[in-house]
Design a protein around this motif. Structure first.
Motif, PDB file in Angstrom:
ATOM      1  N   ALA A 370       0.825  -1.206   0.000  1.00 29.29           N
ATOM      2  CA  ALA A 370       0.000   0.000   0.000  1.00 29.29           C
ATOM      3  C   ALA A 370       0.863   1.261   0.000  1.00 29.29           C
ATOM      4  CB  ALA A 370      -0.934  -0.005   1.211  1.00 29.29           C
ATOM      5  N   THR A 371       1.859   1.291   0.868  1.00 28.21           N
ATOM      6  CA  THR A 371       2.741   2.457   0.947  1.00 28.21           C
ATOM      7  C   THR A 371       3.554   2.624  -0.323  1.00 28.21           C
ATOM      8  OG1 THR A 371       2.901   2.156   3.341  1.00 28.21           O
ATOM      9  CG2 THR A 371       4.539   3.577   2.298  1.00 28.21           C
ATOM     10  N   GLN A 372       4.084   1.515  -0.834  1.00 28.28           N
ATOM     11  CA  GLN A 372       4.887   1.586  -2.049  1.00 28.28           C
ATOM     12  C   GLN A 372       4.048   2.012  -3.252  1.00 28.28           C
ATOM     13  OE1 GLN A 372       8.292   1.166  -2.161  1.00 28.28           O
ATOM     14  NE2 GLN A 372       8.051   1.128   0.052  1.00 28.28           N
ATOM     15  N   ALA A 373       2.794   1.543  -3.314  1.00 32.60           N
ATOM     16  CA  ALA A 373       1.906   1.935  -4.412  1.00 32.60           C
ATOM     17  C   ALA A 373       1.620   3.432  -4.370  1.00 32.60           C
ATOM     18  CB  ALA A 373       0.605   1.139  -4.334  1.00 32.60           C
ATOM     19  N   GLN A 374       1.376   3.956  -3.167  1.00 27.71           N
ATOM     20  CA  GLN A 374       1.115   5.384  -3.035  1.00 27.71           C
ATOM     21  C   GLN A 374       2.348   6.204  -3.412  1.00 27.71           C
ATOM     22  OE1 GLN A 374      -2.020   6.716  -2.204  1.00 27.71           O
ATOM     23  NE2 GLN A 374      -0.950   8.511  -3.018  1.00 27.71           N
ATOM     24  N   ASN A 375       3.522   5.707  -3.053  1.00 27.64           N
ATOM     25  CA  ASN A 375       4.761   6.398  -3.419  1.00 27.64           C
ATOM     26  C   ASN A 375       4.932   6.458  -4.941  1.00 27.64           C
ATOM     27  OD1 ASN A 375       5.406   6.776  -0.733  1.00 27.64           O
ATOM     28  ND2 ASN A 375       6.732   4.975  -0.617  1.00 27.64           N
ATOM     29  N   LEU A 376       4.585   5.363  -5.630  1.00 28.11           N
ATOM     30  CA  LEU A 376       4.691   5.338  -7.089  1.00 28.11           C
ATOM     31  C   LEU A 376       3.722   6.332  -7.729  1.00 28.11           C
ATOM     32  CD1 LEU A 376       5.036   1.499  -7.839  1.00 28.11           C
ATOM     33  CD2 LEU A 376       6.834   3.231  -7.900  1.00 28.11           C
ATOM     34  N   VAL A 377       2.481   6.363  -7.200  1.00 33.21           N
ATOM     35  CA  VAL A 377       1.482   7.283  -7.749  1.00 33.21           C
ATOM     36  C   VAL A 377       1.911   8.729  -7.517  1.00 33.21           C
ATOM     37  CG1 VAL A 377      -0.891   8.102  -7.504  1.00 33.21           C
ATOM     38  CG2 VAL A 377      -0.415   5.645  -7.522  1.00 33.21           C
ATOM     39  N   ILE A 381       4.469   7.570 -11.429  1.00 32.91           N
ATOM     40  CA  ILE A 381       4.909   6.321 -12.062  1.00 32.91           C
ATOM     41  C   ILE A 381       3.724   5.371 -12.167  1.00 32.91           C
ATOM     42  CG2 ILE A 381       6.385   4.285 -11.786  1.00 32.91           C
ATOM     43  CD1 ILE A 381       8.439   6.111 -10.472  1.00 32.91           C
ATOM     44  N   GLU A 382       3.598   4.710 -13.313  1.00 30.53           N
ATOM     45  CA  GLU A 382       2.509   3.775 -13.561  1.00 30.53           C
ATOM     46  C   GLU A 382       3.061   2.407 -13.936  1.00 30.53           C
ATOM     47  OE1 GLU A 382       0.523   5.581 -16.788  1.00 30.53           O
ATOM     48  OE2 GLU A 382      -0.519   7.091 -15.560  1.00 30.53           O
ATOM     49  N   ILE A 383       2.209   1.395 -13.771  1.00 30.61           N
ATOM     50  CA  ILE A 383       2.522   0.054 -14.264  1.00 30.61           C
ATOM     51  C   ILE A 383       1.801  -0.114 -15.599  1.00 30.61           C
ATOM     52  CG2 ILE A 383       2.223  -2.422 -13.858  1.00 30.61           C
ATOM     53  CD1 ILE A 383       2.550  -1.907 -10.913  1.00 30.61           C
ATOM     54  N   PRO A 384       2.504  -0.493 -16.671  1.00 31.99           N
ATOM     55  CA  PRO A 384       1.881  -0.586 -18.008  1.00 31.99           C
ATOM     56  C   PRO A 384       0.622  -1.435 -17.995  1.00 31.99           C
ATOM     57  CG  PRO A 384       4.254  -0.881 -18.170  1.00 31.99           C
ATOM     58  CD  PRO A 384       3.930  -0.855 -16.709  1.00 31.99           C
ATOM     59  N   GLY A 385      -0.418  -0.902 -18.669  1.00 33.43           N
ATOM     60  CA  GLY A 385      -1.671  -1.636 -18.774  1.00 33.43           C
ATOM     61  C   GLY A 385      -2.599  -1.433 -17.609  1.00 33.43           C
ATOM     62  N   MET A 386      -2.233  -0.557 -16.671  1.00 29.38           N
ATOM     63  CA  MET A 386      -3.062  -0.334 -15.492  1.00 29.38           C
ATOM     64  C   MET A 386      -3.272   1.158 -15.288  1.00 29.38           C
ATOM     65  SD  MET A 386      -1.773  -3.175 -12.794  1.00 29.38           S
ATOM     66  CE  MET A 386      -3.359  -3.016 -12.015  1.00 29.38           C
ATOM     67  N   ARG A 387      -4.441   1.505 -14.735  1.00 27.20           N
ATOM     68  CA  ARG A 387      -4.707   2.894 -14.408  1.00 27.20           C
ATOM     69  C   ARG A 387      -3.870   3.328 -13.214  1.00 27.20           C
ATOM     70  NH1 ARG A 387     -10.949   3.279 -13.497  1.00 27.20           N
ATOM     71  NH2 ARG A 387     -10.483   1.322 -12.415  1.00 27.20           N
ATOM     72  N   SER A 388      -3.661   4.640 -13.109  1.00 29.84           N
ATOM     73  CA  SER A 388      -2.874   5.177 -11.995  1.00 29.84           C
ATOM     74  C   SER A 388      -3.736   5.220 -10.742  1.00 29.84           C
ATOM     75  CB  SER A 388      -2.355   6.578 -12.335  1.00 29.84           C
ATOM     76  OG  SER A 388      -1.536   7.062 -11.293  1.00 29.84           O
ATOM     77  N   ILE A 393      -2.500  -0.752  -8.248  1.00 31.34           N
ATOM     78  CA  ILE A 393      -1.044  -0.937  -8.201  1.00 31.34           C
ATOM     79  C   ILE A 393      -0.649  -1.733  -6.962  1.00 31.34           C
ATOM     80  CG2 ILE A 393       1.163   0.268  -8.058  1.00 31.34           C
ATOM     81  CD1 ILE A 393      -0.059   2.545  -9.629  1.00 31.34           C
ATOM     82  N   GLU A 394      -1.355  -1.478  -5.861  1.00 35.71           N
ATOM     83  CA  GLU A 394      -1.079  -2.223  -4.621  1.00 35.71           C
ATOM     84  C   GLU A 394      -1.300  -3.719  -4.829  1.00 35.71           C
ATOM     85  OE1 GLU A 394      -3.023  -2.761  -0.165  1.00 35.71           O
ATOM     86  OE2 GLU A 394      -3.493  -0.973  -1.344  1.00 35.71           O
ATOM     87  N   ALA A 395      -2.373  -4.083  -5.555  1.00 33.84           N
ATOM     88  CA  ALA A 395      -2.654  -5.505  -5.793  1.00 33.84           C
ATOM     89  C   ALA A 395      -1.537  -6.166  -6.585  1.00 33.84           C
ATOM     90  CB  ALA A 395      -3.992  -5.648  -6.516  1.00 33.84           C
ATOM     91  N   VAL A 396      -0.987  -5.424  -7.562  1.00 32.28           N
ATOM     92  CA  VAL A 396       0.112  -5.969  -8.359  1.00 32.28           C
ATOM     93  C   VAL A 396       1.371  -6.110  -7.507  1.00 32.28           C
ATOM     94  CG1 VAL A 396       1.629  -5.554 -10.322  1.00 32.28           C
ATOM     95  CG2 VAL A 396      -0.812  -5.063 -10.507  1.00 32.28           C
ATOM     96  N   LEU A 397       1.696  -5.067  -6.741  1.00 32.51           N
ATOM     97  CA  LEU A 397       2.903  -5.104  -5.913  1.00 32.51           C
ATOM     98  C   LEU A 397       2.826  -6.182  -4.845  1.00 32.51           C
ATOM     99  CD1 LEU A 397       3.673  -1.298  -5.390  1.00 32.51           C
ATOM    100  CD2 LEU A 397       4.771  -2.890  -6.966  1.00 32.51           C
ATOM    101  N   ALA A 398       1.603  -6.433  -4.330  1.00 28.86           N
ATOM    102  CA  ALA A 398       1.448  -7.445  -3.283  1.00 28.86           C
ATOM    103  C   ALA A 398       1.870  -8.827  -3.771  1.00 28.86           C
ATOM    104  CB  ALA A 398      -0.008  -7.482  -2.808  1.00 28.86           C
ATOM    105  N   LYS A 399       1.694  -9.084  -5.102  1.00 30.99           N
ATOM    106  CA  LYS A 399       2.098 -10.380  -5.653  1.00 30.99           C
ATOM    107  C   LYS A 399       3.618 -10.557  -5.611  1.00 30.99           C
ATOM    108  CE  LYS A 399      -1.833 -10.507  -8.844  1.00 30.99           C
ATOM    109  NZ  LYS A 399      -2.256 -10.560 -10.279  1.00 30.99           N
ATOM    110  N   TYR A 400       4.345  -9.446  -5.568  1.00 24.33           N
ATOM    111  CA  TYR A 400       5.806  -9.509  -5.501  1.00 24.33           C
ATOM    112  C   TYR A 400       6.307  -9.376  -4.056  1.00 24.33           C
ATOM    113  CZ  TYR A 400       5.826  -8.667 -10.581  1.00 24.33           C
ATOM    114  OH  TYR A 400       5.639  -8.755 -11.942  1.00 24.33           O
ATOM    115  N   ILE A 401       5.775  -8.386  -3.343  1.00 25.00           N
ATOM    116  CA  ILE A 401       6.357  -7.992  -2.059  1.00 25.00           C
ATOM    117  C   ILE A 401       6.168  -9.051  -0.980  1.00 25.00           C
ATOM    118  CG2 ILE A 401       6.122  -6.349  -0.149  1.00 25.00           C
ATOM    119  CD1 ILE A 401       5.819  -4.146  -2.193  1.00 25.00           C
TER     120      ILE A 401
END
Length: 463
Positions: A370-377, A381-388, A393-401
């Motif tokens: 959640a914090t990292q996603a907010q920092n990117l926004v 910064i965006e993840i390709p294929g996704m809205r800002s 973005i948090e859901a995508v990052l959670a799969k990695y983090i």
């Protein structure tokens, strides 16, 4: 007035090191860093007045984590500084303290409050040690504990100022990191080349002097391959493990997981954000080690006050320290043969707590999705294929983090435990910290050198 404000006020009135008016050159920073380390090493060699050197010894784990040396001015080492820093980080990360560390005013308040809390820990631990050390020496004079406590207060606060000196720009990096690195390297060096036994610090005759002595005396060289008799005596298996572990940590640290991103300001340009495979670094093993060292510390102190409380703490401490303290079990792989149940309990406790601490640290330190996603926004910064959108973005990052947090905590815990069971020089936690710190300083030196060679870079990065 809140507790944070009170601690901040205390930190402001304490003696401090001023920031340099003009940024020092790289050579000046190196000089001040070396001065800081030399002063620390001198303090770790000067005995405390009023006690016997064998009154209270600390174990290698405590020496590594707290950069402390028993019976010297560095008896407390950086323990109060680390404890205060961890507590403040957890309180801020868990939102128990409403401070925004991206705001300069709140960041300054946080720094001053951390300094004030560290000073309170210095006072508390100094008086506890003053009482315990003099009781252990059999000295009944009431003035002696005060004299010992006074020495510890002044010496430990000087260590705090040395850390402040380096952190405020006079030196490179952090004084705490430098002192941990110096302390760990001292232990490793002694395990390899030490020519005498330092009982109060659990430092034995080194491997290579023992090898030379055994060859000259036509002794049994097999005793140097695996130590089966003496506590803390280094052997060949430990030496090979130490070298192998250093290369393993360097390799693991170089592995990154790449997340593709784009920038709102630079449309059409795609880049990646690297997440280190050891996402939580050595934080989990630091937490577990600090907890074990603190239990061992208070167990030693309470033994002079309450035998029943000390026995309870001793029982708990046995799960954090292997081989068990105050035994003749060798600190080598042979210890597993001598005490397999103790090794199993130590392994299970360390790994489970390491994973728990690693996951908790991600949540409270701002490394969560959640914090990292907010920092990117916020950075556009965006993840390709996704809205800002922070939630997407948090859901995508959670799969990695979260997988990285779990597996990195597991890996560093297994490395620390495995190294301890194999009798690595300087403990597994010490090697993890030393290698991580050394690599950070390598990157820092490369950065500082580049800035000096290419002054235009200063303008580009806003310095």
């Amino acid at each position: 007035m809140s507790l944070t404000d009170a601690l901040s006020k205390l930190g402001q009135v304490l003696p401090a090191v001023r920031k340099p008016v003009d940024k020092p050159t790289l050579n000046q920073k190196l000089l001040w860093s070396i001065v800081g380390v030399v002063v620390y090493l001198l303090m770790s060699s000067v005995p405390l007045y009023g006690i016997q050197s064998t009154s209270l010894s600390n174990f290698l784990l405590e020496q590594v984590i707290f950069a402390s040396t028993a019976g010297t001015l560095a008896q407390l080492g950086i323990g109060p500084i680390i404890t205060a820093g961890l507590i403040m980080q957890i309180l801020v990360g868990s939102k128990l303290l409403n401070l925004n560390l991206n705001d300069e005013e709140d960041k300054a308040k946080f720094t001053e409050a951390q300094k004030g809390l560290a000073f309170l820990f210095i006072l508390l631990e100094s008086f506890l040690f003053g009482f315990a050390l003099t009781r252990a020496s059999g000295l009944g004079n009431f003035n002696i504990p005060l004299i010992v406590a006074g020495q510890l207060i002044v010496a430990t606060y000087l260590i705090l100022l040395l850390d402040e000196l380096i952190q405020k720009g006079w030196g490179l990096g952090s004084g705490v990191s430098l002192f941990i690195l110096a302390g760990t390297m001292k232990i490793i060096f002694w395990y390899m080349f030490g020519i005498v036994n330092v009982q109060s610090q659990n430092l034995p005759v080194g491997f290579f002097p023992s090898l030379v002595t055994t060859v000259i005396d036509h002794g049994n060289l097999l005793t140097l391959i695996v130590n089966t008799t003496k506590p803390f005596q280094p052997d060949l298996v430990g030496l090979i493990t130490t070298i192998g572990l250093i290369f393993l940590i360097i390799w693991l640290t170089s592995i990154n997981v790449q997340i593709p991103i784009t920038s709102q300001k630079l449309r059409g340009i795609r880049r990646t954000i690297p997440l280190n495979f050891l996402y939580v670094s050595s934080i989990p093993v630091i937490f577990v080690s600090v907890l074990g060292a603190d239990i061992e510390l208070f167990s030693s102190l309470t033994s002079y006050v309450s035998s029943s409380a000390s026995s309870v703490l001793n029982a708990i401490q046995s799960a954090f320290i292997f081989p068990p303290p105050n035994t003749t079990i060798p600190h080598s792989v042979y210890a597993v043969v001598e005490d397999p149940i103790g090794a199993l309990i130590y392994t299970a406790v360390f790994i489970v707590l390491g994973i728990l601490f690693g996951i908790v640290w991600v949540e409270v330190s701002g490394l969560d999705p959640a914090t990292q996603a907010q920092n990117l926004v916020d950075a556009g910064i965006e993840i390709p294929g996704m809205r800002s959108n922070p939630k997407m973005i948090e859901a995508v990052l959670a799969k990695y983090i979260y997988p990285l947090a779990f597996f990195s905590s597991l890996i560093v815990s297994v490395i620390a435990v495995g190294a301890t069971l194999l009798g690595v020089y300087g403990t597994g936690v010490g090697i993890l910290l030393a290698v991580s710190i050394a690599m950070q300083y390598y990157s820092l030196l490369a950065y500082e050198r580049s800035i000096e060679m290419y002054p235009l870079l200063k303008r580009l990065i806003g310095e």
